[in-house]
Structures are given as structure tokens and as C-alpha cells.
Design an enzyme around this catalytic site. Structure first.
Site, PDB file in Angstrom:
ATOM      1  CE1 TYR A 125     -81.559 -64.624  64.703  1.00 27.33           C
ATOM      2  CE2 TYR A 125     -80.611 -66.666  65.484  1.00 27.33           C
ATOM      3  CZ  TYR A 125     -81.711 -65.891  65.207  1.00 27.33           C
ATOM      4  OH  TYR A 125     -82.962 -66.391  65.434  1.00 27.33           O
ATOM      5  CE  LYS A 196     -90.383 -62.137  51.581  1.00 29.57           C
ATOM      6  NZ  LYS A 196     -91.547 -62.816  50.988  1.00 29.57           N
ATOM      7  CG  ASP A 255     -92.698 -65.779  51.648  1.00 21.11           C
ATOM      8  OD1 ASP A 255     -91.707 -66.204  51.014  1.00 21.11           O
ATOM      9  OD2 ASP A 255     -93.348 -64.789  51.281  1.00 21.11           O
ATOM     10  CG  ASP A 279     -83.012 -69.838  65.489  1.00 16.37           C
ATOM     11  OD1 ASP A 279     -83.132 -71.008  65.901  1.00 16.37           O
ATOM     12  OD2 ASP A 279     -82.980 -68.858  66.248  1.00 16.37           O
TER      13      ASP A 279
END
Ligand code: NAD
Length: 392
Positions: A125, A196, A255, A279
Site C-alpha cells: 500500500y 506470509k 492463510d 486491510d
């Protein structure tokens, strides 16, 4: 003396919920001198970007409440929300997700009460993007392909867009420190660090390196002690780390975190994560406790803080006095806590909870049937909260 607070009504349904919020905060009895700054899509389109007066007001007052502002998808100006956060260094986005009695959710028998702490300025972002077809994008791809890393971008030079994901030790340290300080101050028991790292080793891997070093500096208990082996306390935090020896530090991959939150959300407490995952998780967490209508938030920096709902401007309901003001009112509750008005914050929270629990003076989205003719409007729900405040 009255507190000076910037009020940005926003656009779409923003002005309606901002008005409702202002009434409820005033009804707590805390004296606020509201500095109203118009900065909706119409203002931005006319002036080209966020007017200087808005930044000046927030920098001077240090606290703002903001209604949502529309961002056109894939064209036009950059997100006003992202611009404000970056310009003012609002590095911590804090979004509590708590179940209120009377709000219908899929999790009525489990007690969801978690707080998402999201890094707000870095990651995908950061706004460092390269459009497919532009010469500078082809230059970047050629540059990457020319470096002897063994990695190449093999898709078409003119048909590939690129977004850059910058993440720093400093940014990760600041947000992890914020999460630990928040957890200590609010007597929370667990912090879950989410990323991740198994795939993105140099950005999300850095994230785990640094959140572990912060956890060690705060003396947190590792859920998996082997993750702390060989990790030294972050030297930049010497003398600045609180005592989190009663707090458990856990790690989850994004995940797995999504599945865990859907299956057993009551197990999670404070979640600290980077910008993009944060987000997405904030909408997921809002869904756990009844949706965007009840999900408040804040963006906090060292020099200023902006309090705003998680939801957007819901433009299809603009001017209808229809949408739920709860998320922005609860953001106002967070603002009261931030300025040290804890008693007023608790009373406002109790008044909102009472109105929701009664289920009478609530907006359409809180009724069992969305077409329920007894649903009240935005301003009427705010009036019911103000009336409750008089009795608390
Ligand atoms: P949205 O949150 O505005 O609306 C999605 C749907 O959620 C609405 O159609 C409505 O059904 C429901 N909803 C949202 N707020 C509600 C409320 N207070 N009460 C009852 N129902 C509510 O999301 P969107 O349609 O994806 O975004 C609209 C615009 O808002 C976009 O331009 C987006 O960029 C912007 N946005 C701004 C912010 C912000 O200012 N912080 C945040 C998110 C989205």
C-alpha cells in the site's frame, strides 16, 4: 477547557454518520470545539488533492474524527485515506472487533473480542506502482531482469504492471512495539504476529525476524519456544520495552489465520500484521461481530490520530438517513479514550450497547429482517444513544 478536534464529514453517507457521532460525543458532556473540515470527493476533485487546510487542522489539533471518503477504483486521484495516513505518519491502524449483545452474527455462542493492529504506511500500500505499458515500467522490468539474481519477470514488457512491496525493520518494530504497549495497557493476553514468510522471505521474513526481536525485548512468552532460540532482544528498544511477561506471543501465516478466525475466533486477542493482510483481516473480523456497521477504527501516529469507521462511504445510501452510525460512534469512543476521557468513553460504549441490546431504535441492518418497517434512521439511532447517555 474544550478539546479541539478536527471533524472531516467525508462524502456519501459520511456527513450523516459524522453528524450522528458528533451529537453522541457532545452528549457525553465532554466539551469539544469541533473544527469542521470538508474533504469529500467533490472537494478533492475540485482542488486536485487534499487541501492544505485539512493537514494544518489535524497537525494543530492532533486529533480528528473522519467520515469515509470515496476512492474511484483504478483511476483518478490516489486514495485520500492512504494519503492522509502517509502524510501524517499514522503508522498504526487499530480496529477492535467486539461482540455486542443483540447484534446477529454466526458466532453468537463464542465470545469474540479481538483487536487488529495493522501497519499503515508500508507494504504493497506504499503506492509505489508501475502501470503496464509505460516506458518506466519496461525500464524497471529490464533492470530487474538484468540483475544477476536468477529471478526474472517473464511476462510481456508492455503488458505487465508492477507494485512494489517495501517493508522495513523500523516500520515493523514500530508497529510491533505499538501492539505490545497496547496489549499491556489494555490487559490483553495474546499477540499473534501474522504474515506470509514462507513465500515472501525478504519482506514477510523480515516481519517475523523483527516481531520476534520485539517480543524478546518485551519478555513475552513464546507459544512455540523454539522460535525464540537465537533471537536477541531488539537493541533499538533498550530501555523502551515494557514488561509483557504475562503475554503470549504466537505466529500464524495469513492463510491459516483466515481459517482459524472463521473456525475459532474466540482464541484470538491482539493480532499484529502488515498493511495489506491487515486491510483484508479487518473486514473479515468485522464480519465476525456483525459486519461493517459496527466496526470502529483509528489511525495513530506519534504526532496525530484519526478515528474512523472501517466501512466506506456506502454512496448508494447517500442522503437517505438510513445507514448505521455505530461504527463511527464507537470510533468516537476510541477517540475519547485516546484523549484520556475514559469515563465518557465507557459511558458512550454502554449507551451504544444498551440501544443495540434493546433492538428497538436501530437501523435496518440490525433488524432480523432488513425490510423491517420499525427500523429507525441514522439520526434517530443517535438520538436514542444520546437519551441512554443521560441515564448512565
Ligand atoms: P462500503 O463499506 O462503503 O459499503 C459496502 C456495503 O456495506 C454497503 O453497500 C452497505 O450495504 C454496507 N455498509 C457500509 N457501511 C454501512 C453502514 N454504516 N451501515 C449499514 N451498512 C453499511 O464499501 P465500498 O462500497 O466498497 O466502498 C465505497 C467507497 O468507500 C469506495 O470508494 C471506497 O474506496 C471507499 N472507502 C473509504 C474508506 C475510508 O474512508 N476509510 C474505507 C473503505 C472504503
Amino acid at each position: 477547557m474544550a478539546y479541539k478536534v478536527t471533524l472531516i464529514p467525508g462524502d456519501g453517507t459520511g456527513p450523516e454518520i459524522a453528524e450522528a457521532t458528533r451529537k453522541c460525543i457532545d452528549a457525553t458532556g465532554v466539551k469539544i470545539d469541533w473544527d469542521v473540515q470538508e474533504c469529500g470527493i467533490e472537494v478533492i476533485e475540485a482542488e486536485g488533492s487534499i487541501p492544505d487546510r485539512v493537514f494544518k487542522s489535524i497537525k494543530a489539533n492532533k486529533v480528528a474524527i473522519k467520515g469515509p471518503i470515496t476512492t474511484p477504483i483504478g483511476k483518478g486521484f490516489r486514495s485520500v485515506n492512504v494519503h492522509l495516513r502517509q502524510e501524517l505518519g499514522l503508522y498504526a491502524c487499530v480496529r477492535p472487533c467486539k461482540q455486542y449483545k443483540g447484534v446477529r452474527t454466526f458466532y453468537e455462542n463464542s465470545k469474540v473480542d479481538l483487536v487488529l493492529v495493522r501497519e499503515n504506511t508500508e507494504d504493497l500500500y506504499a503506492g509505489v506502482e508501475f502501470k503496464a505499458g509505460e516506458p518506466k515500467t519496461a525500464d524497471l522490468i529490464n533492470f530487474i531482469n538484468g540483475i544477476a539474481t536468477g529471478k526474472k519477470i517473464n511476462t510481456g514488457l508492455a503488458t505487465t504492471g508492477v507494485s512494489i512491496k517495501p517493508m522495513s525493520y523500523e516500520g515493523t518494530r514500530d508497529i510491533a512495539k505499538y501492539a505490545f504497549d497496547y496489549a499491556i495497557a489494555n490487559k490483553r493476553s495474546t499477540i499473534s504476529s501474522v504474515c506470509k514468510a514462507n513465500i515472501m522471505k525478504f519482506t514477510d521474513g523480515l516481519w517475523y525476524d523483527e516481531t520476534r526481536a520485539v517480543a524478546v525485548a518485551y519478555k513475552a512468552k513464546f507459544e512455540q519456544p523454539e522460535l525464540a532460540q537465537g533471537v536477541t532482544a531488539d537493541p533499538a528498544l533498550a530501555g523502551k520495552a515494557g514488561d509483557a511477561s504475562g503475554i503470549i506471543y504466537t505466529e500464524r501465516l495469513i492463510d491459516n489465520m483466515c481459517m482459524q478466525l472463521v473456525q475459532k475466533p474466540e482464541l484470538y486477542d491482539v493480532i499484529v500484521t502488515s498493511n495489506l493482510y491487515g486491510d483484508i483481516l479487518s473486514d473479515l473480523c468485522a464480519g465476525l461481530v456483525g459486519g461493517l456497521g459496527v466496526a470502529p477504527g483509528s489511525n495513530i501516529g506519534t504526532e496525530a490520530a484519526i478515528f474512523e469507521a472501517t466501512h466506506g462511504s456506502a454512496p448508494k445510501y447517500k442522503g437517505q438517513n438510513k445507514v448505521n452510525p455505530t461504527a463511527l460512534i464507537l470510533s468516537g469512543k476510541m477517540m475519547l479514550d485516546y484523549i484520556g476521557e475514559h469515563d465518557a468513553a465507557n459511558r458512550l460504549d454502554a449507551a451504544v450497547a444498551a440501544v443495540i441490546a434493546e433492538g428497538k431504535d436501530v437501523t435496518y441492518d440490525m433488524k432480523p429482517d432488513r425490510n423491517d418497517p420499525t427500523a429507525v434512521g441514522t439520526q434517530e439511532m443517535a438520538a436514542a444513544i444520546c437519551a441512554k447517555l443521560k441515564k448512565i
